[in-house]
Write a protein that holds these residues in place. Sequence first.
Motif, short mmCIF file in Angstrom:
data_model
loop_
_atom_site.label_atom_id
_atom_site.label_comp_id
_atom_site.label_asym_id
_atom_site.label_seq_id
_atom_site.Cartn_x
_atom_site.Cartn_y
_atom_site.Cartn_z
N TRP A 258 8.93 -17.76 97.37
CA TRP A 258 7.82 -17.86 96.43
C TRP A 258 7.40 -16.48 95.93
O TRP A 258 7.44 -15.50 96.67
N MET B 45 4.31 -23.71 99.82
CA MET B 45 5.41 -23.40 100.73
C MET B 45 5.33 -24.25 101.99
O MET B 45 6.35 -24.79 102.46
N VAL C 45 8.09 -17.50 108.52
CA VAL C 45 7.85 -16.93 107.19
C VAL C 45 7.85 -15.41 107.28
O VAL C 45 7.39 -14.83 108.27
N GLN D 82 6.64 -27.69 101.39
CA GLN D 82 8.10 -27.71 101.28
C GLN D 82 8.76 -27.56 102.64
O GLN D 82 9.82 -28.14 102.90
N MET D 83 8.15 -26.80 103.53
CA MET D 83 8.71 -26.53 104.86
C MET D 83 8.39 -27.63 105.86
O MET D 83 8.81 -27.54 107.02
N ASN E 182 12.50 -19.38 107.25
CA ASN E 182 12.39 -20.60 106.44
C ASN E 182 11.63 -20.40 105.14
O ASN E 182 11.80 -21.17 104.19
N GLY E 183 10.77 -19.37 105.09
CA GLY E 183 9.98 -19.13 103.89
C GLY E 183 9.80 -17.64 103.64
O GLY E 183 9.73 -16.83 104.58
N MET F 61 16.13 -21.31 102.44
CA MET F 61 14.75 -20.89 102.66
C MET F 61 13.98 -20.99 101.36
O MET F 61 14.56 -20.97 100.27
N TYR F 62 12.68 -21.11 101.47
CA TYR F 62 11.80 -21.30 100.31
C TYR F 62 11.20 -19.95 99.92
O TYR F 62 10.43 -19.37 100.68
#
Length: 252
Positions: free
Chosen positions: A176, A78, A88, A81-82, A147-148, A173-174
């Motif tokens: 997971w 993550m 988060v 990617q960010m 963002n995550g 946003m990522y």
Amino acid sequence: MVMVWRNILLKWIFIHLFLGCQAIILQCSDGTALASAVDDAEAAGVPVITLNLDAYTTHSALVMAVDYDAGRMAAEGMAKQMGEKGNVVIIEGVAGLTRTDNLEKGFKDTIAKYPDIKVLDAQAANFEKETATTVMNSFLQNYSDINGVFAINDAMAEGAALAVESAGKTGQMYIWGADGEKDALAMIENGQMAGTIYTNSWDQGSTAAKIALMLINSEYSYTSLTATPQVIMECTVVTPETVGTIAEADRW
């Protein structure tokens, strides 16, 4: 008193299940409550092999997916990617379960190494997809810049992704998870999720069965153990770039 009767009921059910069995493969919902029943089974010559969620007593074997390292790998993926900066949120499981506590610890310990990434909030969704959707909606209402998202299992990550989609923010946003179930893999392919930690559950079940077959009618005795032997299954970091490497036959 309610907890005492619950534990007695769990033990009664477990004992009646193992009568006549030669081995037991078990994923514990409550490792403490089932400990004495597992002891009884082992004492009766019935080896117990647990999956992922352990019984809190020494027994024949635990076959588990990685936990702390899975959290670490999710955090690293993550963060990459960010661009190693941003905000988060974490969607937790049930506190007190070793695997899920370790997953969250692995994630938090690792994400803390990135000074420009901030953990805004963490809330439990009890491993449930629908509850995770509610939790994610709350995060979206309370925080304008997320963002995550790290969810302790894939079902909750999927619920979070649905909330993000409903808010019209897919791709912003990522998200997971951890497990690698096929619905999460499909969401990664569709751009709804950013990653997960995949474990081949077919291999995990097969490994547990092979251990059980090896122990049945052997001269093995759990009394020779000082701790439960552990078999840790190999895992794979899955992102949009690598999800195609998971064969359809290996998706569960």
